[in-house]
Each structure stands twice: as structure tokens, then as C-alpha cells.
Write a protein that holds these residues in place. Structure first.
Motif, PDB file in Angstrom:
ATOM      1  N   LEU A 200       0.740  -1.340  -0.061  1.00  0.00           N
ATOM      2  CA  LEU A 200      -0.054  -0.009  -0.227  1.00  0.00           C
ATOM      3  C   LEU A 200       0.994   1.265  -0.066  1.00  0.00           C
ATOM      4  O   LEU A 200       0.687   2.211  -0.893  1.00  0.00           O
ATOM      5  CB  LEU A 200      -0.940   0.071   1.216  1.00  0.00           C
ATOM      6  N   LEU A 201       1.938   1.209   0.930  1.00  0.00           N
ATOM      7  CA  LEU A 201       3.050   2.512   0.826  1.00  0.00           C
ATOM      8  C   LEU A 201       3.407   2.698  -0.607  1.00  0.00           C
ATOM      9  O   LEU A 201       3.650   3.593  -0.972  1.00  0.00           O
ATOM     10  CB  LEU A 201       3.959   2.162   1.769  1.00  0.00           C
ATOM     11  N   ALA A 202       4.083   1.518  -1.028  1.00  0.00           N
ATOM     12  CA  ALA A 202       4.469   1.844  -2.570  1.00  0.00           C
ATOM     13  C   ALA A 202       3.539   2.430  -3.542  1.00  0.00           C
ATOM     14  O   ALA A 202       3.973   3.225  -4.401  1.00  0.00           O
ATOM     15  CB  ALA A 202       5.155   0.449  -2.895  1.00  0.00           C
ATOM     16  N   GLU A 203       2.406   1.811  -3.413  1.00  0.00           N
ATOM     17  CA  GLU A 203       1.228   2.571  -4.487  1.00  0.00           C
ATOM     18  C   GLU A 203       1.002   3.927  -4.147  1.00  0.00           C
ATOM     19  O   GLU A 203       0.921   4.517  -4.946  1.00  0.00           O
ATOM     20  CB  GLU A 203       0.079   1.790  -4.178  1.00  0.00           C
ATOM     21  N   ILE A 204       0.877   4.193  -3.008  1.00  0.00           N
ATOM     22  CA  ILE A 204       0.640   5.686  -2.408  1.00  0.00           C
ATOM     23  C   ILE A 204       1.944   6.390  -2.938  1.00  0.00           C
ATOM     24  O   ILE A 204       1.582   7.513  -3.711  1.00  0.00           O
ATOM     25  CB  ILE A 204       0.343   5.874  -0.958  1.00  0.00           C
ATOM     26  N   CYS A 205       3.176   6.071  -2.581  1.00  0.00           N
ATOM     27  CA  CYS A 205       4.236   6.828  -2.996  1.00  0.00           C
ATOM     28  C   CYS A 205       4.304   7.089  -4.757  1.00  0.00           C
ATOM     29  O   CYS A 205       4.542   8.191  -5.070  1.00  0.00           O
ATOM     30  CB  CYS A 205       5.729   6.213  -2.776  1.00  0.00           C
ATOM     31  N   HIS A 206       3.964   6.179  -5.448  1.00  0.00           N
ATOM     32  CA  HIS A 206       3.933   6.292  -6.932  1.00  0.00           C
ATOM     33  C   HIS A 206       2.785   7.196  -7.351  1.00  0.00           C
ATOM     34  O   HIS A 206       2.719   8.108  -8.241  1.00  0.00           O
ATOM     35  CB  HIS A 206       4.227   5.008  -7.428  1.00  0.00           C
ATOM     36  N   GLU A 207       1.470   6.898  -6.696  1.00  0.00           N
ATOM     37  CA  GLU A 207       0.331   7.878  -7.140  1.00  0.00           C
ATOM     38  C   GLU A 207       0.605   9.320  -6.653  1.00  0.00           C
ATOM     39  O   GLU A 207       0.239  10.255  -7.420  1.00  0.00           O
ATOM     40  CB  GLU A 207      -0.759   7.204  -6.353  1.00  0.00           C
ATOM     41  N   ALA A 208       1.482   9.445  -5.639  1.00  0.00           N
ATOM     42  CA  ALA A 208       1.871  10.787  -5.399  1.00  0.00           C
ATOM     43  C   ALA A 208       2.783  11.614  -6.310  1.00  0.00           C
ATOM     44  O   ALA A 208       3.188  12.835  -6.031  1.00  0.00           O
ATOM     45  CB  ALA A 208       2.281  10.747  -3.730  1.00  0.00           C
ATOM     46  N   GLY A 209       3.283  10.541  -7.246  1.00  0.00           N
ATOM     47  CA  GLY A 209       4.344  11.415  -8.271  1.00  0.00           C
ATOM     48  C   GLY A 209       5.893  11.157  -7.941  1.00  0.00           C
ATOM     49  O   GLY A 209       6.614  11.695  -8.458  1.00  0.00           O
ATOM     50  N   LEU A 210       5.966  10.304  -7.161  1.00  0.00           N
ATOM     51  CA  LEU A 210       7.402   9.650  -6.890  1.00  0.00           C
ATOM     52  C   LEU A 210       8.038   9.159  -8.159  1.00  0.00           C
ATOM     53  O   LEU A 210       7.362   8.345  -8.667  1.00  0.00           O
ATOM     54  CB  LEU A 210       7.540   8.660  -5.692  1.00  0.00           C
ATOM     55  N   PRO A 211       8.968   9.693  -8.510  1.00  0.00           N
ATOM     56  CA  PRO A 211       9.608   9.135 -10.032  1.00  0.00           C
ATOM     57  C   PRO A 211       9.863   7.443 -10.000  1.00  0.00           C
ATOM     58  O   PRO A 211      10.243   6.930  -8.975  1.00  0.00           O
ATOM     59  CB  PRO A 211      10.765   9.966 -10.201  1.00  0.00           C
ATOM     60  N   PRO A 212       9.765   6.745 -11.015  1.00  0.00           N
ATOM     61  CA  PRO A 212       9.901   5.595 -11.185  1.00  0.00           C
ATOM     62  C   PRO A 212      11.403   5.121 -10.584  1.00  0.00           C
ATOM     63  O   PRO A 212      12.314   6.034 -11.033  1.00  0.00           O
ATOM     64  CB  PRO A 212       9.628   5.069 -12.864  1.00  0.00           C
ATOM     65  N   GLY A 213      11.649   4.006  -9.851  1.00  0.00           N
ATOM     66  CA  GLY A 213      12.995   3.732  -9.565  1.00  0.00           C
ATOM     67  C   GLY A 213      13.370   4.362  -8.079  1.00  0.00           C
ATOM     68  O   GLY A 213      14.369   3.741  -7.502  1.00  0.00           O
TER      69      GLY A 213
END
Length: 501
Positions: A200-213
Motif C-alpha cells: 500500500l505504501l509503495a502504491e501511495i508513493c507512486h500515485e503521489a508522483g514519486l519518480p519510477p525507481g
């Protein structure tokens, strides 16, 4: 008022998507399945929650390479831009706080009354370190008569974060938020017993715009994914929370590549109650700090040291309260203690009940299984222990309290310091000079006087002896995730020694 039935219905909705697809790894912004899978089961009834993609050395290699490739751009991003992304992560954590808490309760057995707050504390962690991101690289001016020394800090590079199964969401944010704020990229391996909230945390981070990788998630076992992460040459540091024995293994595995390590490890923490203490408040704190979170916390006050003159009275009050603690379904708002994480851990805790009897201590409360389904243990209390007993020396990591008595201050300190660990200490006294003396001599990284464990995010968190290496919290976190550089500028034409002239 929210009920158990309401929580179960909402949980079922949140878990539905994992039943078919399973819990996948996330590398370079993409979902990654696996050739092999393992299962995560609820400690409530041992029912299957989901299958989990089993990461291995190849998975870790892909994640480490993604983190390495993403590092230059993320490290070069201005701090105020990283700050904005981390605040968006915090916003989304708050928006999904109920989902996170429900999943965490079902995956770990922790009671709703605590996990509902732990999810929000995760958002607070991101906000705190987000606000520090713009100044994370700031240094000092250290002039001398001949040189102007200027220090600066730079993110160390891709880092590995290995988190435990007790309050996993909050502890993951506690490690990942400062790493990201500093400009590091991350490969996260959560504990195999509790993989749900890490996804869930990983999904949230990428939904928030954290760049891939920038944040990569790899699930797996310690000997597979864990070892590959600690040995990978592209990973510059390992932040780990867990058992002391595992910390020693990680240090050995990372030694070939000279990895920096930060360890938050085990504890056998004393709470010392002197005869002049406010006994009612001390009792509340003693009970809270060992039986909340199912006793599965490194800072729990698992050894109670009571001055002889008040020991009988204090023990009488303690037994009554322990026997009144409500054990039940973790999603029931009334529950105070839920099931232990897994059968393996249940067996360990119950094994210490047998050890307590063998040691010769007196079982004053609990010590038995609750029901015949799930991994529920009745809150346990042994009295009449002596310092050499195993239940007074070894970390049980459950709702299990061992009590000892002492005659005076010197004996209390001798007992308190007479273990391998040194994470926290708790002192209860109304004598200010005694509080100063005892806290100064306690061998622990953190001490609370007339208080339970109340964390202030800017303060240092960590232990001594077998309880850890390094400190988290505030600027101390950046000291781990960043390298310090000094540049010296000559001030004028100072004399330089001439060789071979």
C-alpha cells in the motif's frame, strides 16, 4: 459507532483486489510478479489473505539497478520539489488511513485502537521529513585564521530498508521518509509475515508522483531477497529494524562491500518504580508499555523493577489489571490485545511460559492460549524473578512481563544494566536528584522519567549494546543517509612548506 462487523465488511472490500492478483513486487514503477509465491495468512484465524510474489537475488538485482539509475535525478532534484512530493504522499496516507489500518490489523493481529493511529503517524513521519528536505544538505562554516572551511552533505546513494512485522507501516515510513528527503533512492524489503501495508505504501508513493525507481518494493525471505540486498554492491547502506541476531548477520553480509548500517534491534527494557513514585500513574504506564501492541515492540518495558517496600501493594494492583485486559479480535474497537503475528512466534512466547516455570518464578497471570483458533495468548505476568533467570534476560517480544524487586538505588541499577540490551529505560520517582542520577547511569539510548514512551520526532531514537547502532530522528536520520564533505578555501597567501626546492 464503528463495529467489528463494519470493519470486517470494509476490510473485505480492500482485500478483494489482492485475492486474484496477489501482492506483487514494484520495481522501477512497474508491477513485477514472480516465478514462485509464498502466502500471508491472518493470525486471527490462519486464513489466507493473499499470495505474495517471492523475490530472489535476480529480483533484488533488478530493483538495485533501478534505484541506481534513478538516483542521479532524484538526488539533483531541488529540496522544495522533494518536499512537495513527500507532502502529497502524506496526504494520500491520510486519505487511505482506514484501509491501511484495517489491512495492518488483519495481517499482523495488532488491535484497531493502536493501528488506526499508527497509519496517521506514518503521514506525520512523511510531513516531518518533507519539511526538512530543503535544508537537508546545509552545512557549516568553520573558519580558521588561514582557511575558510565549508561543509556540505550529499545523499549516500541507493539504500536498502528492511522492516519488521510489528507495526510495519509506521516503521517503514520512519525509515523511508528520511531516505527520500535526503535524496536517496530505496529498495524496500518488508518482513515476510506482514507484506500487505508495504505494498500500500509503495502504491501511495507512486500515485503521489514519486519518480519510477526511487522506491522499489521486493518481497521475500531473509536468506533469499534479504541476503541479496545486504550483499548487493550498488546498495550503499542498510537500515534495519528487527532482531539482534539478524542484525549481526546483516553486518557480516554487508562487510564485503563496506556498507554503512543502521540497526534498531531488540530490548529487555527496565521500568524502575521507586517507593516515592506516583504508583497509580506508574501502574498505567507499566501496563501500557508491555501489553499494548501485543507486547510486540522493541521499546516495551518487559522487566518491572519495584522497590521492596511497595512491591506487594504494586503487584496486587498489577495482577488485577492484567487479568482485566481484553483479548479479542483485532478489528473489534474494544480489543486491547490481539493475536500474535504467526504460529512460529506464538510457539516462542508460549515456550517462555514453560521457561518461567523452570526458572522458578511465579506465574501470577495469564500464560495460556485464548481459544482454539488463531494465535491468541492471555497477557502473562511472572513475579518473584531473579536477575539471572532467562525470563529476566532474554527478549520474549510478546504480552509477557517479568517482575523483580530491589532494595535500593544501587541494586536497581545493577539489575537494570545487567542484560545484553540497552534500548530504553523508564524511571518512576518524585525525587528529582534520584531521577538525574539513575537516568545518567542507566545503560540505554533513550530514557523516560515519569512517562511512558512518548516520541518527539526531532529527538534521537536508538539503543546501545545489543540494541542497535546509530540514531534515527530529526537531523540524526540525515547523518546516516548522507555523506559529509568539507571544502577548505585558503584565505590569502599562508606559508606552505617547500620540499625539494
Amino acid at each position: 459507532m464503528t463495529t467489528l462487523a463494519t470493519h470486517l465488511a470494509r476490510l473485505d472490500t480492500h482485500l478483494a483486489r489482492f485475492r486474484d492478483s496477489g501482492i506483487l513486487n514494484l520495481i522501477d514503477g512497474q508491477d513485477v510478479a514472480a516465478a514462485n509465491w509464498f502466502e500471508t495468512r491472518s493470525p486471527v484465524d490462519d486464513s489466507l489473505i493473499a499470495k505474495v510474489a517471492l523475490g530472489d537475488a535476480a529480483t533484488i538485482d533488478a530493483a538495485a539497478k533501478a534505484a541506481k539509475a534513478a538516483f542521479p535525478a532524484w538526488a539533483a532534484m531541488p529540496g522544495d520539489q522533494r518536499k512537495a512530493i513527500l507532502h502529497r504522499i502524506a496526504d494520500l496516507i491520510e486519505a487511505r488511513a482506514e484501509e491501511i489500518a484495517l489491512c495492518e490489523c488483519w495481517d499482523t493481529g495488532q488491535a484497531w485502537r493502536f493501528m488506526s493511529k499508527a497509519a496517521l503517524r506514518g503521514a506525520e513521519n512523511f510531513r516531518f521529513f518533507a519539511d526538512l528536505a530543503p535544508g537537508a544538505r546545509d552545512g557549516q562554516s568553520l573558519p580558521t585564521p588561514t582557511h575558510w572551511n565549508v561543509t556540505s552533505r550529499h545523499p549516500i546513494g541507493p539504500v536498502g530498508v528492511i522492516t519488521p512485522w510489528n507495526t510495519p507501516f509506521m516503521l517503514s515510513t520512519w525509515k523511508i521518509a528520511p531516505a527520500l528527503a535526503a535524496g536517496c533512492t530505496v529498495v524496500h524489503k518488508p518482513a515476510e509475515f506482514s507484506p500487505l501495508s508495504a505494498r500500500l505504501l509503495a502504491e501511495i508513493c507512486h500515485e503521489a508522483g514519486l519518480p519510477p525507481g526511487v522506491l522499489n518494493l521486493v518481497n521475500g525471505m531473509g536468506e533469499g531477497a534479504g541476503r541479496a540486498l545486504t550483499e548487493h554492491p550498488d546498495i550503499k547502506a542498510i537500515a534495519f529494524v528487527g532482531e539482534t541476531k539478524t542484525g549481526s548477520m546483516i553486518m557480516r553480509q554487508g562487510s564485503e562491500t563496506l556498507k554503512r548500517v543502521h540497526f534498531e534491534l531488540g530490548g529487555k527494557n527496565p521500568v524502575i518504580v521507586f517507593e516515592d513514585a506516583d504508583l497509580e500513574r506508574a501502574l498505567d504506564a507499566v501496563i501500557f508499555m508491555i501489553y499494548s501492541l501485543n507486547g510486540e515492540r522493541c521499546t516495551s518495558s518487559s522487566r518491572l523493577l519495584v522497590q521492596e517496600s511497595v512491591a506487594d501493594r504494586f503487584h496486587d494492583m498489577l495482577v488485577k489489571r492484567v487479568n482485566n485486559i481484553k483479548v479479542g479480535h483485532p478489528l473489534d474497537p474494544a480489543t486491547e490485545v490481539g493475536p500474535l503475528i504467526h504460529k512460529t512466534h506464538f510457539d516462542k512466547v508460549m515456550g517462555y511460559v514453560a521457561i518461567g516455570h523452570e526458572d522458578g518464578a511465579a506465574l501470577a497471570a495469564g500464560g495460556s492460549r485464548v481459544g482454539d483458533q488463531g494465535w491468541f495468548v492471555r497477557p502473562t505476568l511472572f513475579t518473584g524473578a531473579t536477575p539471572a533467570m532467562r525470563i529476566a534476560q532474554e527478549e520474549v517480544f510478546g504480552p509477557f512481563l517479568t517482575t523483580l524487586t530491589f532494595a535500593d538505588e544501587e541494586e536497581a541499577l545493577r539489575i537494570a544494566n545487567g542484560v545484553a540490551y540497552g534500548l530504553t529505560g523508564y524511571v518512576w520517582t518524585n525525587d528529582l536528584t534520584r531521577a538525574l542520577r539513575v537516568s545518567d547511569r542507566l545503560e540505554a539510548g533513550m530514557i523516560w522519567v515519569n512517562s511512558e514512551n512518548v516520541r518527539h520526532l526531532p529527538t534521537p531514537f536508538g539503543g546501545v549494546k545489543a540494541s542497535g547502532i546509530g540514531r534515527d530522528g530529526g537531523d540524526w536520520s540525515f547523518e546516516f543517509y548522507m555523506e559529509t564533505k568539507n571544502t577548505a578555501f585558503a584565505l590569502g597567501h599562508h606559508k606552505i612548506q617547500r620540499l625539494g626546492a
